[in-house]
Design a protein around this motif. Structure first.
Motif, PDB file in Angstrom:
ATOM      1  N   TYR A 116       0.840  -1.202   0.000  1.00 17.60           N
ATOM      2  CA  TYR A 116       0.000   0.000   0.000  1.00 17.60           C
ATOM      3  C   TYR A 116       0.880   1.258   0.000  1.00 17.60           C
ATOM      4  N   PHE A 117       1.852   1.291   0.880  1.00 19.07           N
ATOM      5  CA  PHE A 117       2.703   2.474   0.973  1.00 19.07           C
ATOM      6  C   PHE A 117       3.643   2.602  -0.227  1.00 19.07           C
ATOM      7  N   LEU A 118       4.037   1.462  -0.808  1.00 22.29           N
ATOM      8  CA  LEU A 118       4.865   1.509  -2.013  1.00 22.29           C
ATOM      9  C   LEU A 118       4.081   2.047  -3.206  1.00 22.29           C
ATOM     10  N   TYR A 119       2.771   1.977  -3.167  1.00 24.37           N
ATOM     11  CA  TYR A 119       1.928   2.579  -4.193  1.00 24.37           C
ATOM     12  C   TYR A 119       1.552   4.019  -3.841  1.00 24.37           C
ATOM     13  N   GLN A 120       1.374   4.279  -2.553  1.00 24.68           N
ATOM     14  CA  GLN A 120       0.975   5.626  -2.149  1.00 24.68           C
ATOM     15  C   GLN A 120       2.016   6.664  -2.539  1.00 24.68           C
ATOM     16  N   VAL A 121       3.291   6.317  -2.422  1.00 27.71           N
ATOM     17  CA  VAL A 121       4.363   7.271  -2.724  1.00 27.71           C
ATOM     18  C   VAL A 121       4.304   7.750  -4.176  1.00 27.71           C
ATOM     19  N   PRO A 122       4.315   6.869  -5.193  1.00 28.05           N
ATOM     20  CA  PRO A 122       4.257   7.364  -6.572  1.00 28.05           C
ATOM     21  C   PRO A 122       2.946   8.076  -6.899  1.00 28.05           C
ATOM     22  N   LEU A 123       1.826   7.619  -6.336  1.00 29.06           N
ATOM     23  CA  LEU A 123       0.562   8.302  -6.589  1.00 29.06           C
ATOM     24  C   LEU A 123       0.626   9.737  -6.070  1.00 29.06           C
ATOM     25  N   SER A 124       1.211   9.925  -4.903  1.00 26.02           N
ATOM     26  CA  SER A 124       1.401  11.277  -4.375  1.00 26.02           C
ATOM     27  C   SER A 124       2.366  12.067  -5.250  1.00 26.02           C
ATOM     28  N   GLY A 125       3.349  11.367  -5.833  1.00 30.69           N
ATOM     29  CA  GLY A 125       4.291  12.023  -6.738  1.00 30.69           C
ATOM     30  C   GLY A 125       3.614  12.563  -7.986  1.00 30.69           C
ATOM     31  N   TYR A 126       2.715  11.762  -8.565  1.00 31.63           N
ATOM     32  CA  TYR A 126       1.960  12.230  -9.731  1.00 31.63           C
ATOM     33  C   TYR A 126       1.114  13.445  -9.359  1.00 31.63           C
ATOM     34  N   LEU A 127       0.459  13.390  -8.203  1.00 29.68           N
ATOM     35  CA  LEU A 127      -0.374  14.499  -7.751  1.00 29.68           C
ATOM     36  C   LEU A 127       0.472  15.768  -7.608  1.00 29.68           C
ATOM     37  N   SER A 128       1.634  15.636  -7.005  1.00 32.55           N
ATOM     38  CA  SER A 128       2.536  16.776  -6.838  1.00 32.55           C
ATOM     39  C   SER A 128       2.939  17.361  -8.187  1.00 32.55           C
ATOM     40  N   ASN A 129       3.294  16.496  -9.136  1.00 30.35           N
ATOM     41  CA  ASN A 129       3.665  16.965 -10.485  1.00 30.35           C
ATOM     42  C   ASN A 129       2.536  17.750 -11.131  1.00 30.35           C
ATOM     43  N   LEU A 130       1.310  17.228 -11.021  1.00 31.80           N
ATOM     44  CA  LEU A 130       0.159  17.872 -11.656  1.00 31.80           C
ATOM     45  C   LEU A 130      -0.165  19.210 -10.989  1.00 31.80           C
ATOM     46  N   ILE A 131       0.063  19.302  -9.688  1.00 31.75           N
ATOM     47  CA  ILE A 131      -0.133  20.576  -8.990  1.00 31.75           C
ATOM     48  C   ILE A 131       0.937  21.582  -9.419  1.00 31.75           C
ATOM     49  N   ASP A 132       2.190  21.141  -9.471  1.00 28.63           N
ATOM     50  CA  ASP A 132       3.277  22.034  -9.885  1.00 28.63           C
ATOM     51  C   ASP A 132       3.101  22.511 -11.324  1.00 28.63           C
ATOM     52  N   ASP A 133       2.499  21.665 -12.167  1.00 28.84           N
ATOM     53  CA  ASP A 133       2.260  22.035 -13.566  1.00 28.84           C
ATOM     54  C   ASP A 133       0.971  22.838 -13.729  1.00 28.84           C
ATOM     55  N   LYS A 134       0.347  23.177 -12.600  1.00 23.52           N
ATOM     56  CA  LYS A 134      -0.851  24.039 -12.563  1.00 23.52           C
ATOM     57  C   LYS A 134      -2.069  23.430 -13.272  1.00 23.52           C
ATOM     58  N   LEU A 135      -2.095  22.093 -13.328  1.00 21.54           N
ATOM     59  CA  LEU A 135      -3.275  21.416 -13.864  1.00 21.54           C
ATOM     60  C   LEU A 135      -4.260  21.092 -12.740  1.00 21.54           C
ATOM     61  N   LEU A 136      -3.730  20.939 -11.538  1.00 26.32           N
ATOM     62  CA  LEU A 136      -4.556  20.706 -10.354  1.00 26.32           C
ATOM     63  C   LEU A 136      -4.149  21.697  -9.268  1.00 26.32           C
ATOM     64  N   ASN A 137      -4.969  21.783  -8.250  1.00 29.10           N
ATOM     65  CA  ASN A 137      -4.646  22.653  -7.124  1.00 29.10           C
ATOM     66  C   ASN A 137      -5.215  22.049  -5.845  1.00 29.10           C
ATOM     67  N   LEU A 138      -4.705  22.488  -4.714  1.00 33.55           N
ATOM     68  CA  LEU A 138      -5.234  22.092  -3.419  1.00 33.55           C
ATOM     69  C   LEU A 138      -5.968  23.276  -2.794  1.00 33.55           C
ATOM     70  N   GLU A 139      -7.192  23.019  -2.347  1.00 31.30           N
ATOM     71  CA  GLU A 139      -7.987  24.054  -1.710  1.00 31.30           C
ATOM     72  C   GLU A 139      -8.715  23.470  -0.496  1.00 31.30           C
ATOM     73  N   ILE A 140      -9.097  24.342   0.412  1.00 33.40           N
ATOM     74  CA  ILE A 140      -9.947  23.937   1.535  1.00 33.40           C
ATOM     75  C   ILE A 140     -11.383  24.284   1.156  1.00 33.40           C
ATOM     76  N   ILE A 141     -12.215  23.265   0.994  1.00 36.83           N
ATOM     77  CA  ILE A 141     -13.625  23.458   0.634  1.00 36.83           C
ATOM     78  C   ILE A 141     -14.483  22.796   1.712  1.00 36.83           C
ATOM     79  N   ASN A 142     -15.359  23.591   2.325  1.00 37.96           N
ATOM     80  CA  ASN A 142     -16.212  23.079   3.412  1.00 37.96           C
ATOM     81  C   ASN A 142     -15.378  22.375   4.479  1.00 37.96           C
ATOM     82  N   HIS A 143     -14.269  23.015   4.853  1.00 38.78           N
ATOM     83  CA  HIS A 143     -13.396  22.540   5.926  1.00 38.78           C
ATOM     84  C   HIS A 143     -12.644  21.261   5.553  1.00 38.78           C
TER      85      HIS A 143
END
Length: 296
Positions: free
Chosen positions: A262-289
Motif C-alpha cells: 500500500y505504501f509503495l503505491y501511495q508514494v508514486p501516486l502522491s508524486g503524480y499528484l505533486s507533479n500535476l499541482i506544480d504544472d498548474k493542472l490541479l490545485n489544493l484548496e480547503i472546501i467546506n473545511h
C-alpha cells in the motif's frame, strides 16, 4: 559444481541475476559490485559465484533491495562504498525511509521491515568521489538515483523497467514520476551497447534497451493522464489514494500483498499528484473545511 552462476557480458564485466540484479566488475586495478541486494544472503551468493576479492561497491539508490548488502560488505572489511550524494543520509539512517512513507511520523513496526528499512551503511561516501565507473544522474525513481556506465555497459538500476515488470506491478515506484520520465530521455542519448536493469532481463543490445526505456516512459505518461482524468472537477484529498488505486487496478494487488505494498503505491501516486499541482493542472484548496483536489 558451483550452482551460483554469474552472467559475464564481456571480459570482467557481468551480473548476478536475481530478484535484484547485482553488477560485478572485475578489472585489473579493482573489483567492485553495482548494488548489493536486499541483505546478507545476496552478498553470500556473490561471494560463492566469484573467485576474486571485491574492493568496493557502487549503489544506484538508497532503497533497501539495492543497498541492503552494504552492511555485510562492511563487516567483511570492504568500505569503498559509494552512492548518490543526496541519498547518503537515507543510507546511513535507513529508518528515514519508513519514517517519510508514514508521513513524517514514527512508523509502526509493520513498516520497519527489510523491504523498507535496510541495515545501515556506515562507510558509504558520495559517488562523486568514486574511483569506479562513470556515474550518470537520473533522478525520479528516488531523489538522487544514479546509473553507472562501465566501458559500454550501462547499469541502469531502477531507472527503466521491462514490460513484464510493469505488467506485474501496474504502477512503477517513483517519488517524482515526471523527473523519472525526463531522466529516461537522457539515458536514451547515452553511448552504450548493453543495459543491465536493477530488475528483469538484460537488454543485450542498444535497440532492445531503447525499447525498455520507451515502455517505461510510456507508462509514466499514460499513468499521469489516467490520474488526471480521475479528477473530473474536484475530489476530497482523503479519497484520492483509494480512488487512484481502484482506477489503476492496484487495490487487488494491495489486498494480496498487504500494508507495505500500500505504501509503495501511495508514494508514486502522491508524486503524480505533486507533479500535476506544480504544472498548474490541479490545485489544493480547503472546501467546506476539507482539503480538496480541484481541476484548474
Amino acid at each position: 559444481m558451483n550452482s551460483i552462476m554469474v552472467t559475464w557480458i564481456n571480459d570482467g564485466i557481468g551480473v548476478l541475476e536475481g530478484a535484484v540484479n547485482i553488477g560485478i566488475v572485475n578489472q585489473e586495478q579493482s573489483s567492485f559490485l553495482i548494488d548489493t541486494g536486499i541483505d546478507n544472503s545476496a552478498i553470500n551468493k556473490v561471494m560463492k559465484g566469484i573467485n576474486f576479492d571485491i574492493n568496493g561497491a557502487l549503489i544506484t539508490h538508497h532503497h533497501a533491495d539495492h543497498m541492503g548488502g552494504c552492511n555485510k560488505l562492511e563487516t567483511l572489511g570492504i568500505n569503498k562504498l559509494y552512492g548518490p550524494a543526496t541519498e547518503l543520509e537515507l543510507m546511513t539512517n535507513p529508518y528515514l525511509e519508513p519514517f517519510t512513507m508514514f508521513g513524517g511520523s514514527h512508523p509502526p513496526k509493520k513498516l520497519r521491515n527489510r523491504h523498507l528499512e535496510a541495515k545501515p551503511s556506515n562507510q558509504i561516501k558520495s559517488a562523486s568521489e568514486n574511483i569506479f565507473g562513470t556515474h550518470i544522474d537520473c533522478p525520479g525513481h528516488s531523489p538522487g538515483h544514479t546509473a553507472y556506465l562501465v566501458n559500454d555497459i550501462l547499469y541502469s538500476g531502477d531507472a527503466a523497467f521491462t514490460a513484464e515488470t510493469i505488467g506485474k506491478y501496474k504502477l512503477l515506484f517513483a517519488v517524482n514520476p515526471k523527473q523519472a520520465a525526463e531522466s529516461l530521455q537522457f539515458l536514451e542519448e547515452l553511448n552504450f551497447s548493453v543495459m543491465i536493469p536493477g530488475h528483469g532481463s538484460i537488454s543485450k543490445d542498444k535497440k532492445s534497451a531503447l525499447d525498455v526505456i520507451k515502455v517505461t516512459k510510456e507508462h509514466f505518461i499514460e499513468t499521469r493522464l489516467r490520474i488526471l482524468s480521475l479528477i473530473k472537477r474536484k475530489i476530497p484529498y482523503s479519497k484520492f489514494i483509494p480512488s487512484a488505486m481502484k482506477e489503476l487496478g492496484l487495490d487487488v494487488i494491495v489486498s494480496e500483498r498487504g500494508v507495505t505494498q500500500y505504501f509503495l503505491y501511495q508514494v508514486p501516486l502522491s508524486g503524480y499528484l505533486s507533479n500535476l499541482i506544480d504544472d498548474k493542472l490541479l490545485n489544493l484548496e480547503i472546501i467546506n473545511h476539507e482539503l480538496t483536489i480541484v481541476v484548474n
